[in-house]
Design a protein around this motif. Structure first.
Motif, PDB file in Angstrom:
ATOM      1  N   SER A 176       0.809  -1.762  -0.303  1.00  0.00           N
ATOM      2  CA  SER A 176       0.017   0.356   0.421  1.00  0.00           C
ATOM      3  C   SER A 176       0.898   1.038  -0.552  1.00  0.00           C
ATOM      4  CB  SER A 176      -0.929   0.388   1.304  1.00  0.00           C
ATOM      5  OG  SER A 176       0.227   0.316   2.292  1.00  0.00           O
ATOM      6  N   ALA A 177       2.354   1.222   0.246  1.00  0.00           N
ATOM      7  CA  ALA A 177       3.124   1.765  -0.278  1.00  0.00           C
ATOM      8  C   ALA A 177       3.419   2.789  -1.495  1.00  0.00           C
ATOM      9  CB  ALA A 177       4.090   1.817   0.438  1.00  0.00           C
TER      10      ALA A 177
ATOM     11  N   VAL B 100       0.679   5.570  -2.052  1.00  0.00           N
ATOM     12  CA  VAL B 100       0.758   6.412  -1.547  1.00  0.00           C
ATOM     13  C   VAL B 100       1.660   6.948  -1.925  1.00  0.00           C
ATOM     14  CG1 VAL B 100       1.496   7.193   1.158  1.00  0.00           C
ATOM     15  CG2 VAL B 100      -0.645   5.351   1.064  1.00  0.00           C
TER      16      VAL B 100
ATOM     17  N   ALA C 232       0.366   9.455  -4.967  1.00  0.00           N
ATOM     18  CA  ALA C 232      -0.666  10.173  -5.064  1.00  0.00           C
ATOM     19  C   ALA C 232       0.433  11.505  -4.005  1.00  0.00           C
ATOM     20  CB  ALA C 232      -1.349   9.999  -3.614  1.00  0.00           C
ATOM     21  N   VAL C 233       1.251  10.835  -3.272  1.00  0.00           N
ATOM     22  CA  VAL C 233       2.096  12.049  -3.283  1.00  0.00           C
ATOM     23  C   VAL C 233       3.408  12.835  -4.228  1.00  0.00           C
ATOM     24  CG1 VAL C 233       4.744  12.396  -2.087  1.00  0.00           C
ATOM     25  CG2 VAL C 233       2.935  11.091  -0.309  1.00  0.00           C
TER      26      VAL C 233
ATOM     27  N   TYR D 164      -6.270  11.536  -4.547  1.00  0.00           N
ATOM     28  CA  TYR D 164      -7.583  11.130  -3.704  1.00  0.00           C
ATOM     29  C   TYR D 164      -7.906  10.386  -4.693  1.00  0.00           C
ATOM     30  CZ  TYR D 164      -5.894  14.854  -1.134  1.00  0.00           C
ATOM     31  OH  TYR D 164      -4.736  15.738  -0.633  1.00  0.00           O
TER      32      TYR D 164
ATOM     33  N   HIS E 102      -4.888   7.042  -6.709  1.00  0.00           N
ATOM     34  CA  HIS E 102      -3.974   6.488  -5.777  1.00  0.00           C
ATOM     35  C   HIS E 102      -4.296   6.928  -4.435  1.00  0.00           C
ATOM     36  CE1 HIS E 102      -1.682   7.192  -9.350  1.00  0.00           C
ATOM     37  NE2 HIS E 102      -1.924   8.156  -9.167  1.00  0.00           N
ATOM     38  N   GLY E 103      -5.208   7.517  -3.654  1.00  0.00           N
ATOM     39  CA  GLY E 103      -5.294   7.453  -2.551  1.00  0.00           C
ATOM     40  C   GLY E 103      -6.773   6.245  -2.455  1.00  0.00           C
TER      41      GLY E 103
ATOM     42  N   ALA F 225      -5.216   3.006  -2.034  1.00  0.00           N
ATOM     43  CA  ALA F 225      -3.873   2.358  -1.233  1.00  0.00           C
ATOM     44  C   ALA F 225      -5.263   2.370  -0.003  1.00  0.00           C
ATOM     45  CB  ALA F 225      -3.622   4.428  -0.482  1.00  0.00           C
ATOM     46  N   VAL F 226      -6.606   3.397   0.764  1.00  0.00           N
ATOM     47  CA  VAL F 226      -7.309   2.806   1.282  1.00  0.00           C
ATOM     48  C   VAL F 226      -7.970   1.633   1.184  1.00  0.00           C
ATOM     49  CG1 VAL F 226     -10.216   3.510   1.938  1.00  0.00           C
ATOM     50  CG2 VAL F 226      -8.234   5.187   1.778  1.00  0.00           C
TER      51      VAL F 226
ATOM     52  N   LEU G 226      -5.226  -0.935   1.998  1.00  0.00           N
ATOM     53  CA  LEU G 226      -5.188  -1.415   3.803  1.00  0.00           C
ATOM     54  C   LEU G 226      -6.428  -1.390   4.260  1.00  0.00           C
ATOM     55  CD1 LEU G 226      -4.458   2.094   4.188  1.00  0.00           C
ATOM     56  CD2 LEU G 226      -2.723   0.385   4.379  1.00  0.00           C
TER      57      LEU G 226
END
Length: 125
Positions: free
Chosen positions: A84-85, A88, A91-92, A105, A108-109, A112-113, A116
């Motif tokens: 999941s990194a 994240v 997204a960064v 969001y 990519h966000g 990640a959600v 997770l």
């Protein structure tokens, strides 16, 4: 029950990641939709970097299938947590590149959600 759902979702994530990685080779212009503005999709140097991403994505998806075939749900859960990194970090990168917030969001966000959540279901259940 929740473990079965999480396992199926992990398989869908794996298939999706393999698809996106393969797409880097047959439709590199689609990379512009991942959120980095002014992506030089016709530049051959960019294609080389995109190929690196494509190989990374394909391998990540294959890791999920290897764990689905021969690992435990716990091991798959830990892998999904670590992996999941990747969304994240993506997204960064898009955020720092002044990319659209929808990609940061919404693509990519959200990925990640979901990852997770899958890892939590696999590790708790």
């Amino acid at each position: 029950m929740l473990t079965n759902i999480a396992t199926a979702l992990a398989g869908l994530i794996g298939a999706g990641i393999i698809f996106m990685g393969a797409r880097a080779f047959w439709a590199p212009q689609a990379a512009a939709g991942f959120g980095i503005p002014d992506t030089p999709t016709e530049d051959r140097s960019f294609h080389a970097w995109l190929s690196v991403k494509g190989v990374r994505d394909i391998a990540s998806g294959l890791f999920i299938f290897i764990l689905l075939a021969g690992g435990t749900t716990s091991l798959l859960g830990w892998f999904m947590l670590a992996a999941s990194a990747i969304p994240v970090g993506d997204a960064v990168i898009v955020l720092r590149s002044n990319g659209p917030k929808a990609a940061v969001y919404g693509i990519h966000g959200a990925t990640a959600v979901v990852m997770l959540t899958i890892s939590a279901l696999l590790l708790i259940a």
